[in-house]
Design an enzyme around this catalytic site. Structure first.
Site, PDB file in Angstrom:
ATOM      1  N   ARG A   1       0.824  -1.223   0.000  1.00  0.00           N
ATOM      2  CA  ARG A   1       0.000   0.000   0.000  1.00  0.00           C
ATOM      3  C   ARG A   1       0.854   1.267   0.000  1.00  0.00           C
ATOM      4  O   ARG A   1       0.422   2.311  -0.455  1.00  0.00           O
ATOM      5  CB  ARG A   1      -0.925   0.000   1.223  1.00  0.00           C
ATOM      6  CG  ARG A   1      -2.018  -1.061   1.120  1.00  0.00           C
ATOM      7  CD  ARG A   1      -2.952  -1.013   2.312  1.00  0.00           C
ATOM      8  NE  ARG A   1      -3.691   0.236   2.374  1.00  0.00           N
ATOM      9  CZ  ARG A   1      -4.374   0.650   3.444  1.00  0.00           C
ATOM     10  NH1 ARG A   1      -4.405  -0.083   4.521  1.00  0.00           N
ATOM     11  NH2 ARG A   1      -5.030   1.793   3.421  1.00  0.00           N
TER      12      ARG A   1
ATOM     13  N   TYR B   1      -8.090  15.683  -5.297  1.00  0.00           N
ATOM     14  CA  TYR B   1      -8.255  16.969  -4.608  1.00  0.00           C
ATOM     15  C   TYR B   1      -7.391  17.007  -3.360  1.00  0.00           C
ATOM     16  O   TYR B   1      -7.126  15.987  -2.750  1.00  0.00           O
ATOM     17  CB  TYR B   1      -9.725  17.234  -4.251  1.00  0.00           C
ATOM     18  CG  TYR B   1     -10.426  16.163  -3.438  1.00  0.00           C
ATOM     19  CD1 TYR B   1     -10.966  15.036  -4.044  1.00  0.00           C
ATOM     20  CD2 TYR B   1     -10.593  16.296  -2.060  1.00  0.00           C
ATOM     21  CE1 TYR B   1     -11.637  14.066  -3.318  1.00  0.00           C
ATOM     22  CE2 TYR B   1     -11.273  15.334  -1.316  1.00  0.00           C
ATOM     23  CZ  TYR B   1     -11.776  14.215  -1.962  1.00  0.00           C
ATOM     24  OH  TYR B   1     -12.437  13.255  -1.246  1.00  0.00           O
ATOM     25  N   PRO B   2      -6.959  18.208  -3.005  1.00  0.00           N
ATOM     26  CA  PRO B   2      -6.196  18.348  -1.762  1.00  0.00           C
ATOM     27  C   PRO B   2      -7.124  18.694  -0.609  1.00  0.00           C
ATOM     28  O   PRO B   2      -8.231  19.202  -0.834  1.00  0.00           O
ATOM     29  CB  PRO B   2      -5.276  19.526  -2.069  1.00  0.00           C
ATOM     30  CG  PRO B   2      -6.063  20.390  -2.989  1.00  0.00           C
ATOM     31  CD  PRO B   2      -6.987  19.477  -3.766  1.00  0.00           C
TER      32      PRO B   2
ATOM     33  N   ASP C   1      -7.325  19.764   3.932  1.00  0.00           N
ATOM     34  CA  ASP C   1      -6.728  20.093   5.231  1.00  0.00           C
ATOM     35  C   ASP C   1      -7.628  19.581   6.339  1.00  0.00           C
ATOM     36  O   ASP C   1      -8.816  19.334   6.117  1.00  0.00           O
ATOM     37  CB  ASP C   1      -6.693  21.630   5.428  1.00  0.00           C
ATOM     38  CG  ASP C   1      -5.584  22.312   4.650  1.00  0.00           C
ATOM     39  OD1 ASP C   1      -4.665  21.631   4.184  1.00  0.00           O
ATOM     40  OD2 ASP C   1      -5.675  23.547   4.528  1.00  0.00           O
TER      41      ASP C   1
ATOM     42  N   HIS D   1     -14.832   7.159   9.928  1.00  0.00           N
ATOM     43  CA  HIS D   1     -14.615   7.534   8.522  1.00  0.00           C
ATOM     44  C   HIS D   1     -14.291   6.298   7.669  1.00  0.00           C
ATOM     45  O   HIS D   1     -14.828   6.120   6.580  1.00  0.00           O
ATOM     46  CB  HIS D   1     -13.476   8.560   8.485  1.00  0.00           C
ATOM     47  CG  HIS D   1     -12.708   8.641   7.202  1.00  0.00           C
ATOM     48  ND1 HIS D   1     -13.076   9.480   6.169  1.00  0.00           N
ATOM     49  CD2 HIS D   1     -11.582   8.013   6.780  1.00  0.00           C
ATOM     50  CE1 HIS D   1     -12.207   9.349   5.184  1.00  0.00           C
ATOM     51  NE2 HIS D   1     -11.295   8.474   5.523  1.00  0.00           N
TER      52      HIS D   1
ATOM     53  N   GLN E   1      -8.879   4.342  -2.905  1.00  0.00           N
ATOM     54  CA  GLN E   1      -8.359   5.639  -2.456  1.00  0.00           C
ATOM     55  C   GLN E   1      -6.882   5.567  -2.127  1.00  0.00           C
ATOM     56  O   GLN E   1      -6.387   4.555  -1.650  1.00  0.00           O
ATOM     57  CB  GLN E   1      -9.194   6.113  -1.260  1.00  0.00           C
ATOM     58  CG  GLN E   1      -8.480   6.208   0.065  1.00  0.00           C
ATOM     59  CD  GLN E   1      -8.388   4.871   0.792  1.00  0.00           C
ATOM     60  OE1 GLN E   1      -8.489   3.805   0.192  1.00  0.00           O
ATOM     61  NE2 GLN E   1      -8.166   4.930   2.088  1.00  0.00           N
TER      62      GLN E   1
ATOM     63  N   SER F   1     -14.996  14.862   8.483  1.00  0.00           N
ATOM     64  CA  SER F   1     -15.120  15.786   7.346  1.00  0.00           C
ATOM     65  C   SER F   1     -16.025  16.969   7.683  1.00  0.00           C
ATOM     66  O   SER F   1     -15.706  18.110   7.369  1.00  0.00           O
ATOM     67  CB  SER F   1     -15.685  15.063   6.114  1.00  0.00           C
ATOM     68  OG  SER F   1     -14.794  14.072   5.675  1.00  0.00           O
TER      69      SER F   1
HETATM   70  O1  76R Z   1      -5.772   3.466   5.951  1.00  0.00           O
HETATM   71  C1  76R Z   1      -6.774   2.830   6.292  1.00  0.00           C
HETATM   72  O2  76R Z   1      -7.433   2.104   5.547  1.00  0.00           O
HETATM   73  C2  76R Z   1      -7.209   2.962   7.747  1.00  0.00           C
HETATM   74  C3  76R Z   1      -8.417   3.771   7.891  1.00  0.00           C
HETATM   75  C4  76R Z   1      -8.321   5.139   7.218  1.00  0.00           C
HETATM   76  C5  76R Z   1      -7.509   6.215   7.599  1.00  0.00           C
HETATM   77  C6  76R Z   1      -6.538   6.321   8.763  1.00  0.00           C
HETATM   78  C7  76R Z   1      -9.036   5.549   6.032  1.00  0.00           C
HETATM   79  C8  76R Z   1      -9.902   4.740   5.311  1.00  0.00           C
HETATM   80  N1  76R Z   1      -8.714   6.844   5.752  1.00  0.00           N
HETATM   81  C9  76R Z   1      -7.781   7.283   6.666  1.00  0.00           C
HETATM   82  C10 76R Z   1      -7.146   8.512   6.709  1.00  0.00           C
HETATM   83 MN1  76R Z   1      -9.547   8.037   4.307  1.00  0.00          MN
HETATM   84  N2  76R Z   1     -10.322   9.145   2.810  1.00  0.00           N
HETATM   85  C11 76R Z   1     -10.241  10.519   2.738  1.00  0.00           C
HETATM   86  C12 76R Z   1     -11.140  10.980   1.719  1.00  0.00           C
HETATM   87  O3  76R Z   1     -13.819  13.743   0.849  1.00  0.00           O
HETATM   88  C13 76R Z   1     -13.656  13.522   2.064  1.00  0.00           C
HETATM   89  O4  76R Z   1     -14.544  13.814   2.925  1.00  0.00           O
HETATM   90  C14 76R Z   1     -12.392  12.888   2.542  1.00  0.00           C
HETATM   91  C15 76R Z   1     -11.445  12.420   1.418  1.00  0.00           C
HETATM   92  C16 76R Z   1     -11.722   9.852   1.152  1.00  0.00           C
HETATM   93  C17 76R Z   1     -12.736   9.830   0.027  1.00  0.00           C
HETATM   94  C18 76R Z   1     -11.209   8.709   1.855  1.00  0.00           C
HETATM   95  C19 76R Z   1     -11.555   7.395   1.598  1.00  0.00           C
HETATM   96  N3  76R Z   1      -8.468   9.624   4.953  1.00  0.00           N
HETATM   97  C20 76R Z   1      -7.469   9.582   5.895  1.00  0.00           C
HETATM   98  C21 76R Z   1      -6.821  10.876   5.934  1.00  0.00           C
HETATM   99  C22 76R Z   1      -5.622  11.244   6.799  1.00  0.00           C
HETATM  100  C23 76R Z   1      -6.227  11.868   8.028  1.00  0.00           C
HETATM  101  C24 76R Z   1      -5.347  12.123   9.171  1.00  0.00           C
HETATM  102  O5  76R Z   1      -4.348  11.424   9.400  1.00  0.00           O
HETATM  103  O6  76R Z   1      -5.717  13.087   9.855  1.00  0.00           O
HETATM  104  C25 76R Z   1      -7.481  11.683   5.028  1.00  0.00           C
HETATM  105  C26 76R Z   1      -7.160  13.132   4.680  1.00  0.00           C
HETATM  106  C27 76R Z   1      -8.517  10.895   4.436  1.00  0.00           C
HETATM  107  C28 76R Z   1      -9.413  11.352   3.496  1.00  0.00           C
HETATM  108  N4  76R Z   1     -10.565   6.367   3.607  1.00  0.00           N
HETATM  109  C29 76R Z   1     -10.544   5.093   4.132  1.00  0.00           C
HETATM  110  C30 76R Z   1     -11.272   6.326   2.431  1.00  0.00           C
HETATM  111  C31 76R Z   1     -11.693   4.973   2.192  1.00  0.00           C
HETATM  112  C32 76R Z   1     -12.451   4.521   0.943  1.00  0.00           C
HETATM  113  C33 76R Z   1     -11.251   4.210   3.264  1.00  0.00           C
HETATM  114  C34 76R Z   1     -11.455   2.722   3.473  1.00  0.00           C
HETATM  115  C35 76R Z   1     -10.278   2.026   2.868  1.00  0.00           C
HETATM  116  C36 76R Z   1     -10.300   0.550   3.057  1.00  0.00           C
HETATM  117  O7  76R Z   1     -10.480   0.097   4.199  1.00  0.00           O
HETATM  118  O8  76R Z   1     -10.122  -0.135   2.044  1.00  0.00           O
END
Ligand code: 76R
Length: 249
Positions: free
Chosen positions: A131, A145-146, A148, A172, A185, A223
């Site tokens: 990964r 997209y970026p 914060d 989330h 993602q 979010s």
């Molecule tokens: O990595 C992992 O699978 C563990 C759980 C997880 C984390 C820690 C996870 C799962 N994400 C994590 C962290 Mn995410 N993610 C986003 C977006 O548009 C929006 O509202 C948000 C944009 C999407 C669409 C998405 C999808 N994620 C993060 C972080 C870092 C945050 C931090 O450290 O503060 C961001 C910015 C972020 C944003 N996330 C998942 C997904 C999906 C589809 C999963 C499930 C993945 C899986 O289990 O296969």
């Protein structure tokens, strides 16, 4: 405790967006266009070979809308390799017809919010390494997209306890997992590297799934209270064999 989460960091990432100078392209002679297409195809073949060797990966899409015409996502083990790739691209015959539209520099990131019960360091696992150094899918659509995490008054992600952040991200991830097989993602960290804190790159077979997942996630606290979003870019897969057709004038 309010403390940083440890991250696992993988390949360096460059999102590179270009606009085609269609006027210059049309004014060019047939042979100049052929030479440009051939220079571009050769580069893609070179990138394919790197991907084949698992020393990097790339994605290539045509952008819908006027923000750019092409979006590339490049992954390489080092920033130097990314920079070399970018410079080689800039020097190519094809780049004579391209105008830089946007770029984003980041590093593939996974957070260590959850400790494993067996005490194993997740970074040592094969699955984690895959990964962190991923071969990007060649799915039909890309969304980039970026974003914060907010730092405003009572909505300040950076004053939350780590456990609280872990719980919010767990919620989330449950939303995210509903899209298994529909959305893939990649989260790339860009704190200290670019203008936003993370890059979000999504791949889907059906672009409607981007709208659905991003909408559904807007209601997750992570979010709704703590998400700030930048510009969105949407693209359609450009296969190597379709380059000439796409550029035909
Ligand atoms: O990595 C992992 O699978 C563990 C759980 C997880 C984390 C820690 C996870 C799962 N994400 C994590 C962290 Mn995410 N993610 C986003 C977006 O548009 C929006 O509202 C948000 C944009 C999407 C669409 C998405 C999808 N994620 C993060 C972080 C870092 C945050 C931090 O450290 O503060 C961001 C910015 C972020 C944003 N996330 C998942 C997904 C999906 C589809 C999963 C499930 C993945 C899986 O289990 O296969």
């Amino acid at each position: 405790m309010v403390e940083a989460v440890e991250t696992m960091d993988g390949w360096c990432s460059l999102h590179d967006l270009r606009t085609i100078d269609w006027n210059a392209w049309k004014l060019a002679s047939e042979s100049e266009r052929e030479a440009a297409i051939s220079s571009f195809t050769k580069l893609v073949e070179k990138w394919d070979a790197v991907e084949e060797e698992k020393n990097g990966s790339h994605a290539m899409y045509t952008v819908v809308g006027q923000k750019a015409d092409l979006i590339f996502m490049f992954l390489r083990p080092t920033m130097n390799e990314l920079n070399e790739l970018e410079t080689e691209f800039n020097k190519s015959k094809f780049a004579e017809y391209l105008i830089p539209a946007h770029s984003y520099v980041s590093i593939v990131e996974l957070a260590k919010y959850r400790e494993r019960k067996d005490g194993v360091d997740p970074e040592t696992l094969k699955g984690t390494q895959a990964r962190l150094k991923p071969i990007l899918p060649k799915w039909e659509h890309i969304c980039f997209y970026p974003m914060d995490r907010r730092r405003e008054g009572n909505d300040n992600w950076y004053v939350l306890e780590k456990d609280v952040r872990a719980e919010l991200l767990y919620e989330h991830s449950k939303t995210g997992r509903k899209y298994a097989g529909k959305v893939k993602q990649f989260i790339t960290g860009s704190i200290g590297l670019d203008d936003w804190e993370w890059g979000v790159t999504l791949f889907a077979h059906d672009p409607l799934e981007f709208k659905k997942i991003v909408y559904e996630m807007r209601f997750d606290e992570v979010s709704s209270r703590y998400g700030e979003f930048g510009e969105f870019f949407i693209g359609n897969l450009l296969k190597k064999e379709d380059i000439a057709k796409f550029l035909h004038v």
